[in-house]
Each structure stands twice: as C-alpha cells, then as structure tokens.
Write a protein that holds these residues in place. Structure first.
Motif, mmCIF file in Angstrom:
data_model
loop_
_atom_site.group_PDB
_atom_site.id
_atom_site.type_symbol
_atom_site.label_atom_id
_atom_site.label_comp_id
_atom_site.label_asym_id
_atom_site.label_seq_id
_atom_site.Cartn_x
_atom_site.Cartn_y
_atom_site.Cartn_z
ATOM 1 N N VAL A 66 15.888 7.655 -3.739
ATOM 2 C CA VAL A 66 15.873 7.116 -2.380
ATOM 3 C C VAL A 66 15.554 5.633 -2.443
ATOM 4 C CG1 VAL A 66 14.770 7.229 -0.110
ATOM 5 C CG2 VAL A 66 15.166 9.344 -1.400
ATOM 6 N N VAL A 67 16.279 4.846 -1.642
ATOM 7 C CA VAL A 67 16.085 3.400 -1.581
ATOM 8 C C VAL A 67 15.825 3.017 -0.133
ATOM 9 C CG1 VAL A 67 17.039 1.145 -2.185
ATOM 10 C CG2 VAL A 67 17.738 3.175 -3.476
ATOM 11 N N THR A 68 14.852 2.131 0.077
ATOM 12 C CA THR A 68 14.539 1.684 1.429
ATOM 13 C C THR A 68 14.667 0.164 1.515
ATOM 14 O OG1 THR A 68 12.173 1.422 0.949
ATOM 15 C CG2 THR A 68 12.916 3.595 1.691
ATOM 16 N N PRO A 69 14.986 -0.374 2.701
ATOM 17 C CA PRO A 69 15.088 -1.829 2.841
ATOM 18 C C PRO A 69 13.737 -2.518 2.886
ATOM 19 C CG PRO A 69 15.556 -0.755 4.927
ATOM 20 C CD PRO A 69 15.422 0.341 3.917
ATOM 21 N N GLY A 70 12.702 -1.774 3.243
ATOM 22 C CA GLY A 70 11.339 -2.290 3.284
ATOM 23 C C GLY A 70 10.389 -1.156 2.946
ATOM 24 N N CYS A 71 9.084 -1.431 3.002
ATOM 25 C CA CYS A 71 8.144 -0.354 2.691
ATOM 26 C C CYS A 71 7.115 -0.224 3.800
ATOM 27 C CB CYS A 71 7.485 -0.564 1.330
ATOM 28 S SG CYS A 71 6.547 -2.081 1.137
ATOM 29 N N THR A 72 6.848 1.017 4.169
ATOM 30 C CA THR A 72 5.791 1.353 5.114
ATOM 31 C C THR A 72 4.853 2.337 4.426
ATOM 32 O OG1 THR A 72 6.996 3.249 6.014
ATOM 33 C CG2 THR A 72 7.404 1.096 7.050
ATOM 34 N N ASP A 73 3.676 2.492 4.977
ATOM 35 C CA ASP A 73 2.739 3.459 4.413
ATOM 36 C C ASP A 73 3.359 4.850 4.399
ATOM 37 O OD1 ASP A 73 0.859 1.468 4.080
ATOM 38 O OD2 ASP A 73 -0.231 1.937 5.924
ATOM 39 N N GLU A 74 4.087 5.185 5.468
ATOM 40 C CA GLU A 74 4.715 6.502 5.570
ATOM 41 C C GLU A 74 5.721 6.720 4.446
ATOM 42 O OE1 GLU A 74 6.724 8.821 9.236
ATOM 43 O OE2 GLU A 74 7.860 7.061 8.562
ATOM 44 N N LEU A 75 6.583 5.748 4.217
ATOM 45 C CA LEU A 75 7.614 5.899 3.189
ATOM 46 C C LEU A 75 7.010 5.892 1.789
ATOM 47 C CD1 LEU A 75 10.449 3.715 4.711
ATOM 48 C CD2 LEU A 75 10.599 6.147 4.161
ATOM 49 N N LEU A 76 6.024 5.049 1.565
ATOM 50 C CA LEU A 76 5.387 5.029 0.252
ATOM 51 C C LEU A 76 4.727 6.378 -0.046
ATOM 52 C CD1 LEU A 76 3.817 1.454 0.303
ATOM 53 C CD2 LEU A 76 5.757 2.213 -1.089
ATOM 54 N N GLN A 77 4.162 7.005 0.971
ATOM 55 C CA GLN A 77 3.577 8.326 0.769
ATOM 56 C C GLN A 77 4.652 9.366 0.513
ATOM 57 O OE1 GLN A 77 0.172 8.735 0.548
ATOM 58 N NE2 GLN A 77 0.813 10.719 -0.317
ATOM 59 N N CYS A 78 5.795 9.253 1.200
ATOM 60 C CA CYS A 78 6.921 10.156 0.931
ATOM 61 C C CYS A 78 7.347 10.052 -0.527
ATOM 62 C CB CYS A 78 8.103 9.805 1.830
ATOM 63 S SG CYS A 78 7.942 10.284 3.558
ATOM 64 N N GLY A 79 7.361 8.835 -1.047
ATOM 65 C CA GLY A 79 7.737 8.635 -2.438
ATOM 66 C C GLY A 79 6.739 9.232 -3.412
ATOM 67 N N ILE A 80 5.471 9.254 -3.028
ATOM 68 C CA ILE A 80 4.445 9.875 -3.873
ATOM 69 C C ILE A 80 4.579 11.398 -3.837
ATOM 70 C CG2 ILE A 80 1.960 10.288 -4.083
ATOM 71 C CD1 ILE A 80 1.567 7.387 -3.072
ATOM 72 N N ASP A 81 4.791 11.946 -2.648
ATOM 73 C CA ASP A 81 4.810 13.398 -2.465
ATOM 74 C C ASP A 81 6.151 14.033 -2.832
ATOM 75 O OD1 ASP A 81 2.239 13.185 -1.494
ATOM 76 O OD2 ASP A 81 2.861 13.150 0.614
ATOM 77 N N GLY A 82 7.227 13.266 -2.728
ATOM 78 C CA GLY A 82 8.558 13.833 -2.903
ATOM 79 C C GLY A 82 8.922 14.088 -4.352
ATOM 80 N N PRO A 83 9.993 14.848 -4.569
ATOM 81 C CA PRO A 83 10.381 15.225 -5.927
ATOM 82 C C PRO A 83 11.272 14.219 -6.650
ATOM 83 C CG PRO A 83 11.759 16.371 -4.337
ATOM 84 C CD PRO A 83 10.771 15.578 -3.546
ATOM 85 N N VAL A 84 11.783 13.211 -5.925
ATOM 86 C CA VAL A 84 12.700 12.250 -6.547
ATOM 87 C C VAL A 84 12.107 10.847 -6.441
ATOM 88 C CG1 VAL A 84 14.679 13.702 -5.927
ATOM 89 C CG2 VAL A 84 14.044 11.782 -4.443
ATOM 90 N N PRO A 85 12.570 9.917 -7.272
ATOM 91 C CA PRO A 85 12.019 8.559 -7.243
ATOM 92 C C PRO A 85 12.366 7.820 -5.952
ATOM 93 C CG PRO A 85 13.216 8.963 -9.296
ATOM 94 C CD PRO A 85 13.537 10.092 -8.378
ATOM 95 N N LEU A 86 11.425 7.023 -5.507
ATOM 96 C CA LEU A 86 11.642 6.093 -4.401
ATOM 97 C C LEU A 86 11.658 4.676 -4.955
ATOM 98 C CD1 LEU A 86 11.690 5.203 -1.383
ATOM 99 C CD2 LEU A 86 9.181 5.230 -1.476
#
Length: 216
Positions: free
Chosen positions: A94-114
C-alpha cells in the motif's frame, strides 16, 4: 503479526527485482489486463493501481485473479477504510500520498507493507519513531528532487525512498543513482493518453527504455 522490520525487508526484496513503479489510473476496466501485459513485456512486473478513479479496487482484484505472477499494490490510499478495501481486493503493498496517525497504524497492524508518503523531515520522523524506514517522497520534483534526497541521506542514513511526482525518463537516472533511492514511481511509463488509445506496444517500449536506465 508481521513486524515493520519484516515489512521493510519485503519492500527491499520487491524493489530489488524492479526499481520502477508505474502509477496507473484506470479509467476503463477493459484496459487493465492488456496494460499489465504491455508493461510486463517491457520488463515491469510491479504495478501501483491508484484509487484516483472509481475502478482502482476492481482493477486490483482483477489483476490478482488473472495475473498472479505480477506484484500489485494500491496507491492514493487516504484512510483506514480504503486500506481495508484494498487489502480485501488483494493488494500486496500500500502506498499513500501522505502519512496520518491512522494510516501509519494501519501499516503496523496490516499484513502487507505500507510505503507512507512524506514531504518533510518532520513527517519522516513521525514514521521513523514508529519503526518505518522506507518512504515515498511526494511530490518529489517540486520539493527539491534529487537534491532533497541527498540532504536527507545525512541525518537519515538508514532510510530509503521511492520518489514520485515529476519523475520522468529525463531525470530517472539522477534519482536511481542515489544510494537512498530504492525505486522511482511515476505515470510516464504508461501515459494516460496512450492507455486511452490502447497503444500497448508504445507502452512496452517506454517500460523497456525505463528499465534499461534502472539496470544501468
């Protein structure tokens, strides 16, 4: 749960195979498979399907079902709901244009790299504190391009980037020459006008030309 260190290694392994990441905005679902085939014929087998159009999630699911040999990621993911949706469609990163606390946490909890997007050192440091070491720099050209990446290499010696935004065939080599650039992303490899006209052979040629720079 897969750790961020393991996900960093997953990204490194992925981009060691291909340092080019085409950003694909899908306007017609019937374009997806011939577009992917054209890029693969040119040597590009890692794709980012953006959510800039309503067909992004359907395109990811189609590619995962019909072209399992390709590596398919989701781009322009803006929130946790979209993060969950692209995972359900089969996105492998997953790629994001910016970073938020919510998305960074998704990247920690999720099964694929952010690969979180950053534009400043402060944004980078927010992700760094959580354990992220791989980032997207966006919009790279406007922010300072290769010069900014060289500057970042001083304080952030263990960080590597995928710059996107203003990357082209003309400046590709300058980015890829930097030790802290693991890959580059952009739409020049598959321009929207060529996709709209089904000019698949021309897209294959562009992919092959970009790949020759990446392997030089």
């Amino acid at each position: 749960m897969t750790s961020l260190t393991e996900k960093t290694q997953m990204l490194d392994d992925l981009f060691s195979q291909s340092r080019l990441l085409p950003l694909l905005n899908i306007e017609r679902l019937e374009d997806v498979l011939p577009l992917a085939d054209a890029l693969a014929e040119g040597g590009v087998t890692t794709l980012e399907i953006t959510l800039r159009t309503a067909l992004g999630i359907d395109a990811i699911a189609l590619l995962r079902a019909e072209r399992p040999a390709l590596t398919v990621g989701a781009g322009t993911v803006l929130g946790a709901d979209q993060f969950a949706a692209v995972l359900a469609a089969g996105a492998q990163f997953v790629v994001t244009p910016g970073c938020t606390d919510e998305l960074l946490q998704c990247g920690i909890d999720g099964p694929v790299p952010l690969l979180p997007g950053i534009a400043t050192a402060s944004e980078l440091m927010v992700g760094y504190r959580l354990g992220y070491r791989r980032f997207k720099l966006f919009p790279a050209h406007i922010l300072g391009g290769a010069g900014l990446l060289k500057a970042f290499s001083g304080p952030f010696k263990d960080v590597r980037f995928c710059p996107t935004g203003g990357v082209s065939q003309d400046n590709l080599a300058a980015y890829l020459a930097l030790s802290n650039v693991m890959a580059v992303g952009g739409s020049w490899v598959a321009p929207p006008d060529l996709i709209a006209r089904s000019r698949w052979a021309e897209i294959t040629s562009l992919a092959r030309a970009a790949g020759q720079v990446g392997s030089a």
